[in-house]
Design an enzyme around this catalytic site. Structure first.
Site, PDB file in Angstrom:
ATOM      1  N   VAL A 111     -40.860  -3.176 -35.554  1.00 18.82           N
ATOM      2  CA  VAL A 111     -39.555  -3.170 -34.897  1.00 18.82           C
ATOM      3  C   VAL A 111     -38.750  -1.949 -35.324  1.00 18.82           C
ATOM      4  O   VAL A 111     -38.074  -1.313 -34.516  1.00 18.82           O
ATOM      5  CB  VAL A 111     -38.780  -4.462 -35.227  1.00 18.82           C
ATOM      6  N   GLU A 112     -38.839  -1.608 -36.601  1.00 22.18           N
ATOM      7  CA  GLU A 112     -38.032  -0.519 -37.145  1.00 22.18           C
ATOM      8  C   GLU A 112     -38.489   0.858 -36.677  1.00 22.18           C
ATOM      9  O   GLU A 112     -37.680   1.677 -36.253  1.00 22.18           O
ATOM     10  CB  GLU A 112     -38.060  -0.559 -38.678  1.00 22.18           C
ATOM     11  N   SER A 113     -39.788   1.128 -36.781  1.00 26.87           N
ATOM     12  CA  SER A 113     -40.265   2.503 -36.589  1.00 26.87           C
ATOM     13  C   SER A 113     -41.524   2.613 -35.760  1.00 26.87           C
ATOM     14  O   SER A 113     -42.075   3.714 -35.637  1.00 26.87           O
ATOM     15  CB  SER A 113     -40.548   3.120 -37.967  1.00 26.87           C
TER      16      SER A 113
END
Length: 422
Positions: A111-113
């Site tokens: 989700v982040e990167s």
């Protein structure tokens, strides 16, 4: 941002400066699945192991269903992030378990990167876990000219564990509030909770008035968890298999080392070694050690043997540079992609004064700087090249006395490789 720099709509706030990071990581010789299990009950696929042990976060909501539909319609995206995750996922899972955190948080870097250690956002967040500079320093990630701990998978994972643990305690064990705060800050989430309390409304995550990005952030993670569990239940794993065993080891180097030399010691390409160790900004580690390198397990004995046979001064290439009229330490350091401090330290200079005709020892890269494709300089140049290509910008420069490819590349903020090609 220019769409050529962005993976897709699911990480539209991110810039991915390295086009071939997936290929760089997938080219490294790592075991796909272990077939010599110690006992029949062993789970050899790490995705299956995560699905079986993901028992903390469990929710159903229309916002989650929407995100699930997106992921299921984009299998190529999941294949890409799985390949990027392959070298690092076992270490992340192990670290979460050692700190008694939910194992499903291992999916958070998706989700982040999109599991791209070189990804960064317009808000200055960087690395797998997308730390902004201030929070990175707060949780132990050093950042300097040579190195950025936010992109160091080891340092950033330990930092993420500390931050997530803190947030979970801050919100009295509510993981949904903690995850929302990881995205938008504990102050904002706390204010949203207080507001709903004043209005007599529910304070669960789904009822909070939060930014659009945060309202989608937790559902994205939950969607990935649900898909993983459902596929495990149906015995239908479509994500590339990741071995449920360590594939990397941490090696300590007590001195500065050129990454090209380190790659040769480990019999890896320079790009492969840098892809495993994305925290290094330049062509070498920082002058002051010790440093750690992540290497494939099977390469570690060879690397250690060659390292032991090499003196510290032989791990860096040195140039004997004669000071020219008008030179200063700053320009000499910049021209050779090193720092003023290391030139002063090596040459035992107490100040910044240098004299014409004197000789200085200057550390220089073993290979052409264009071959260090994952260094910060080359990544930024790559982004600028893309932007210029997208804008179809063209400029003619008439060569003047004293011009060089390096000076022109520096003046126009492009890479020497691109300039030579044009």
């Amino acid at each position: 941002p220019d769409t050529s720099m962005v993976d897709n709509s699911h990480d539209e706030q991110l810039i991915h400066p390295v086009e071939n990071v997936t290929e760089s990581l997938s080219s490294i010789d790592l075991p796909v699945e272990l077939v010599d299990s110690q006992k029949p009950a062993d789970i050899t696929n790490l995705w299956e192991y995560i699905a079986l042990n993901a028992t903390t976060l469990n929710a159903q909501h229309s916002r989650i269903s929407k995100q699930q539909q997106w992921y299921l319609k984009h299998p190529n995206y999941m294949n890409k992030v799985s390949e990027r995750a392959r070298p690092f996922m076992h270490f992340i899972v192990q670290t979460l378990e050692e700190n008694n955190l939910p194992i499903e948080l291992a999916l958070l870097p998706i989700v982040e990167s999109a599991f791209d250690p070189f990804a960064y956002s317009h808000g200055s967040a960087s690395g797998l876990w997308q730390f902004i500079p201030m929070t990175g320093k707060r949780f132990g990630m050093e950042q300097n000219w040579w190195y950025d701990g936010r992109r160091d998978v080891i340092k950033a994972t330990h930092g993420a564990v500390k931050y997530l643990t803190y947030l979970n305690r801050y919100f009295d064990g509510n993981w949904y509030h903690a995850l929302a705060a990881y995205n938008s800050g504990e102050g904002r989430v706390r204010r949203a909770i207080k507001k709903n309390e004043r209005l007599g409304r529910s304070t669960d995550f789904w009822s909070l008035d939060l930014p659009k990005e945060t309202r989608e952030y937790v559902p994205k993670l939950m969607a990935l968890i649900n898909i993983l569990k459902q596929e495990a239940a149906q015995d239908n794993f479509t994500w590339p298999i990741i071995a449920n065993a360590p594939v990397l080891d941490i090696v300590t180097v007590d001195s500065q080392i050129d990454l090209a030399i380190a790659a040769d010691f480990a019999e890896l390409t320079l790009t492969e070694l840098h892809a495993l160790n994305p925290g290094f900004n330049r062509w070498a580690t920082a002058p002051d050690g010790p440093h750690h390198l992540l290497l494939p397990l099977q390469k570690v004995p060879l690397f250690k043997d060659k390292l032991a046979q090499t003196q510290a001064k032989e791990r860096i290439n040195w140039l004997r540079y004669q000071v020219q009229p008008g030179d200063n330490l700053g320009e000499i350091a910049q021209a050779h992609y090193t720092s003023i401090d290391i030139i002063k330290q090596v040459n035992e200079l107490n100040g910044n004064v240098i004299y014409q005709g004197d000789y200085l020892l200057v550390p220089v890269a073993l290979k052409s700087l264009d071959e260090y494709t994952l260094s910060k300089t080359q990544r930024l140049a790559s982004i600028k090249d893309k932007r210029q290509r997208s804008n179809k910008a063209k400029l003619t420069h008439i060569i003047q006395s004293g011009d060089s490819l390096w000076k022109l590349a520096n003046t126009y903020k492009v890479s020497t490789r691109a300039l030579a090609k044009w």
